[in-house]
Design an enzyme around this catalytic site. Structure first.
Site, PDB file in Angstrom:
ATOM      1  N   LEU A 152       0.812  -1.219   0.000  1.00  0.00           N
ATOM      2  CA  LEU A 152       0.000   0.000   0.000  1.00  0.00           C
ATOM      3  C   LEU A 152       0.849   1.275   0.000  1.00  0.00           C
ATOM      4  CD1 LEU A 152       0.058   0.997   3.199  1.00  0.00           C
ATOM      5  CD2 LEU A 152      -1.603  -0.845   3.404  1.00  0.00           C
ATOM      6  N   ASN A 227       9.919  -2.730  -4.213  1.00  0.00           N
ATOM      7  CA  ASN A 227      10.219  -1.358  -3.819  1.00  0.00           C
ATOM      8  C   ASN A 227      11.529  -0.877  -4.447  1.00  0.00           C
ATOM      9  OD1 ASN A 227       7.905  -0.954  -2.442  1.00  0.00           O
ATOM     10  ND2 ASN A 227       8.815  -0.760  -0.419  1.00  0.00           N
ATOM     11  N   CYS A 279       9.397   4.418   3.150  1.00  0.00           N
ATOM     12  CA  CYS A 279       9.688   3.085   2.594  1.00  0.00           C
ATOM     13  C   CYS A 279      10.886   3.053   1.652  1.00  0.00           C
ATOM     14  CB  CYS A 279       8.461   2.560   1.865  1.00  0.00           C
ATOM     15  SG  CYS A 279       7.129   2.184   2.988  1.00  0.00           S
ATOM     16  N   LYS A 339       5.225  13.425  -0.577  1.00  0.00           N
ATOM     17  CA  LYS A 339       4.473  13.333  -1.839  1.00  0.00           C
ATOM     18  C   LYS A 339       3.084  13.888  -1.563  1.00  0.00           C
ATOM     19  CE  LYS A 339       2.363   8.853  -1.185  1.00  0.00           C
ATOM     20  NZ  LYS A 339       2.014   7.569  -1.733  1.00  0.00           N
TER      21      LYS A 339
HETATM   22  C1  UDX Z   1       5.810   2.997  -1.517  1.00  0.00           C
HETATM   23  C2  UDX Z   1       5.372   1.879  -2.487  1.00  0.00           C
HETATM   24  O1  UDX Z   1       4.778   2.463  -3.636  1.00  0.00           O
HETATM   25  C3  UDX Z   1       4.404   0.939  -1.809  1.00  0.00           C
HETATM   26  O2  UDX Z   1       4.051  -0.134  -2.684  1.00  0.00           O
HETATM   27  C4  UDX Z   1       5.084   0.379  -0.572  1.00  0.00           C
HETATM   28  O3  UDX Z   1       4.256  -0.516   0.107  1.00  0.00           O
HETATM   29  C5  UDX Z   1       5.516   1.501   0.357  1.00  0.00           C
HETATM   30  O4  UDX Z   1       6.374   2.399  -0.363  1.00  0.00           O
HETATM   31  P1  UDX Z   1       4.808   5.283  -0.582  1.00  0.00           P
HETATM   32  O5  UDX Z   1       6.054   5.389   0.243  1.00  0.00           O
HETATM   33  O6  UDX Z   1       3.491   5.583   0.048  1.00  0.00           O
HETATM   34  O7  UDX Z   1       4.689   3.791  -1.180  1.00  0.00           O
HETATM   35  O8  UDX Z   1       4.988   6.297  -1.794  1.00  0.00           O
HETATM   36  P2  UDX Z   1       5.004   6.248  -3.396  1.00  0.00           P
HETATM   37  O9  UDX Z   1       3.712   6.709  -3.923  1.00  0.00           O
HETATM   38  O10 UDX Z   1       5.504   4.954  -3.885  1.00  0.00           O
HETATM   39  O11 UDX Z   1       6.096   7.405  -3.678  1.00  0.00           O
HETATM   40  C6  UDX Z   1       7.412   7.315  -3.139  1.00  0.00           C
HETATM   41  C7  UDX Z   1       8.226   8.523  -3.485  1.00  0.00           C
HETATM   42  O12 UDX Z   1       8.583   8.523  -4.854  1.00  0.00           O
HETATM   43  C8  UDX Z   1       7.555   9.879  -3.244  1.00  0.00           C
HETATM   44  O13 UDX Z   1       8.489  10.764  -2.671  1.00  0.00           O
HETATM   45  C9  UDX Z   1       7.151  10.342  -4.633  1.00  0.00           C
HETATM   46  O14 UDX Z   1       7.091  11.753  -4.733  1.00  0.00           O
HETATM   47  C10 UDX Z   1       8.288   9.772  -5.464  1.00  0.00           C
HETATM   48  N1  UDX Z   1       7.941   9.513  -6.876  1.00  0.00           N
HETATM   49  C11 UDX Z   1       6.991   8.603  -7.189  1.00  0.00           C
HETATM   50  C12 UDX Z   1       8.634  10.180  -7.880  1.00  0.00           C
HETATM   51  O15 UDX Z   1       9.510  11.008  -7.624  1.00  0.00           O
HETATM   52  N2  UDX Z   1       8.332   9.884  -9.186  1.00  0.00           N
HETATM   53  C13 UDX Z   1       7.396   8.965  -9.535  1.00  0.00           C
HETATM   54  O16 UDX Z   1       7.196   8.755 -10.733  1.00  0.00           O
HETATM   55  C14 UDX Z   1       6.697   8.308  -8.515  1.00  0.00           C
END
Ligand code: UDX
Length: 479
Positions: A152, A227, A279, A339
């Site tokens: 998630l 991840n 994460c 984010k």
């Molecule tokens: C993540 C995983 O997606 C999820 O499956 C796992 O269980 C926990 O870690 P989360 O930490 O909630 O989830 O955030 P996510 O939406 O994955 O974004 C992570 C980071 O990457 C954010 O800082 C976001 O801004 C950045 N990001 C995401 C980018 O810079 N570019 C992208 O294209 C996507």
């Protein structure tokens, strides 16, 4: 099914609430008495869509809260462990909370239980869990151990849980397989999606949630590798963005072009200031250490981490190039969370960038829809102010910085923004606007992996020196 969920953080609370939504009797446990008191009173300590509704729907009926692991184990058939696995000084996951819970569970087991690891853990944690349970007095025939990693994302955690791309179940025996399959049956047979009260989700690709049943070690690896792969996608596109920026190409178009290959996919190819959160940074580090323990040097992950850190310093360079000096400058900052759609500031690129700007003598006026209270706890300085909306944050500023991809930041009233700033400079770390659109609105617009956009009516002395370190394009100004 009677389920205990030990640990009521992001993963644990969402899992507990969603298990209740699937019809199970759930006891959600945490050692933090204040948190449990809050939850018992119907308050939700995290900002997560649908969570308050679901807590309200099930609290006191199928969902109860407790601080006692013994009580939880006693009353359950399945015990999920969802306590934190923070990063230790060496980069590996610190599993001491998992171990402590395992010790408590061991002394509480009287009849058969399935103990399921749901936190993100290194491969072979189930093995250690099994040993710890035995060492602490649990009879070998009184339990089995399984892995059920969670995928998630913060902000969409509830729908990610209820509408998964796939469920992963890691089991080494038939009892665990059968118990976990029945827990998730409302999703895997699709009956949940036909319920009138089901949490809505538009565009789910499946009528029934796909399920992967594998062994415990493979399940553990699936989580860490997933991840790490997603983080790699982000660092890859950021590395390409740096080339695009140098040659004057547009990373958004490059990204769309790459992503339209179905083998690659468009998701997680947004260039920006790098990934943050609770994460990715910790999991990529931990997975690299797992590899080390397996006598494999995962250099690719070292590079993923390096590129990610470099994105922040490149962005800071952009700010310095655009403003020349920072001391005494006033910066309007949009975004504090790591984010959009969350109040979580852990490992937030925004906070890291703000800290450097403050150290270099700038004044910051920041706005975030929900993360301000948490940011106030860590950004302790008299040169940062907090605004109640984006326009107040930008008011009188030498430049506006966009640091978090909140939807509302992509829909600003540009005319209004232009009228409140001191200088019309926007430095966007999340590529929320088209350069042309910003220049037409009268802004000098810096973004990631795209040329600087300059309104045609503007010309700067020495522009070729600072501005043209990045390629720039002029656009006619409308209005
Ligand atoms: C993540 C995983 O997606 C999820 O499956 C796992 O269980 C926990 O870690 P989360 O930490 O909630 O989830 O955030 P996510 O939406 O994955 O974004 C992570 C980071 O990457 C954010 O800082 C976001 O801004 C950045 N990001 C995401 C980018 O810079 N570019 C992208 O294209 C996507």
């Amino acid at each position: 099914m009677r389920i205990a969920v030990i640990g009521s953080g992001y993963v644990g609370l969402v899992a507990a609430v969603c298990f209740a939504e699937l019809g199970h009797d759930v006891l959600s446990v945490d050692s933090d008495h204040d948190k449990i008191a809050l939850l018992r009173g119907g308050q939700v300590p995290i900002h997560e869509r649908f969570l308050p509704e679901l807590v309200n729907r099930h609290r006191g009926k199928r969902l109860c809260f407790s601080t006692s692991v013994t009580e939880a184990v006693d009353q359950s058939d399945a015990v999920f462990i969802t306590v934190g696995t923070p990063q230790s000084e060496t980069g590996e996951a610190d599993l001491s909370f998992v171990e402590a819970v395992a010790q408590e569970i061991a002394s509480a087991i009287s009849d058969f239980k399935v103990i399921i690891e749901k936190s993100t853990v290194p491969v072979r944690t189930c093995e250690s869990l099994r040993k710890t349970l035995l060492l602490n007095g649990a009879r070998p025939d009184s339990f089995s151990v399984a892995s059920n990693p969670e995928f998630l994302r913060e902000g969409t955690a509830v729908t990610d849980f209820l509408y998964p791309d796939r469920l992963v179940i890691g089991v080494d025996d038939a009892a665990s397989a059968s118990l976990l399959s029945s827990i998730y049956r409302p999703l895997t047979d699709g009956s949940y999606y036909r319920q009138e009260s089901a949490i809505p989700f538009v565009g789910y690709a499946h009528a029934q949630a796909p399920i992967i049943v594998t062994d415990t070690k493979s399940a553990e690896l699936i989580k860490h590798a997933s991840n790490a792969f997603l983080a790699m996608k982000i660092s890859f596109i950021n590395a390409v963005a740096n080339i695009a920026e140098f040659v004057g190409a547009d990373i958004e178009q490059v990204s769309a072009g790459i992503g339209s290959d179905s083998r690659i996919g468009t998701k997680f190819l947004n260039a920006g200031i790098g990934y943050g959160g609770s994460c990715f940074p910790k999991d990529v580090q931990a997975f690299r250490v797992v590899a080390e323990h397996c006598n494999y040097e995962f250099g690719l992950l070292t590079e993923v981490i390096r590129v990610n850190a470099e994105q922040r310093s490149r962005f800071l360079k952009k700010v310095r190039n655009a403003l020349w000096t920072l001391r005494g400058k006033r910066l309007g900052v949009l975004g504090l969370a790591f984010k959009g759609d969350t109040d979580d500031i852990r490992e937030s690129p925004a906070l890291e960038i703000i800290s450097v700007l403050l150290k270099e003598g700038a004044y910051v006026c920041a706005y975030d829809p929900v993360a301000i209270p948490k940011a106030k706890e860590v950004l302790d300085t008299n040169r940062i102010f907090y605004a109640t909306d984006p326009y107040t944050a930008a008011s009188g500023c030498d430049a506006v910085l966009i640091l978090t991809e909140w939807k509302q930041f992509a829909q600003l009233d540009l005319e209004k923004l232009r009228s409140v700033v001191k200088h019309p400079i926007v430095i966007d770390g999340r590529n929320l606007y088209r350069p042309q659109e910003m220049a037409r609105a009268g802004f000098v617009y810096h973004s990631i992996g795209r040329p600087v956009a300059i309104p045609e009516c503007m010309s700067f002395d020495g522009e070729s020196d600072s501005m043209h370190r990045e390629s720039a394009i002029r656009f006619a100004t409308t209005g």
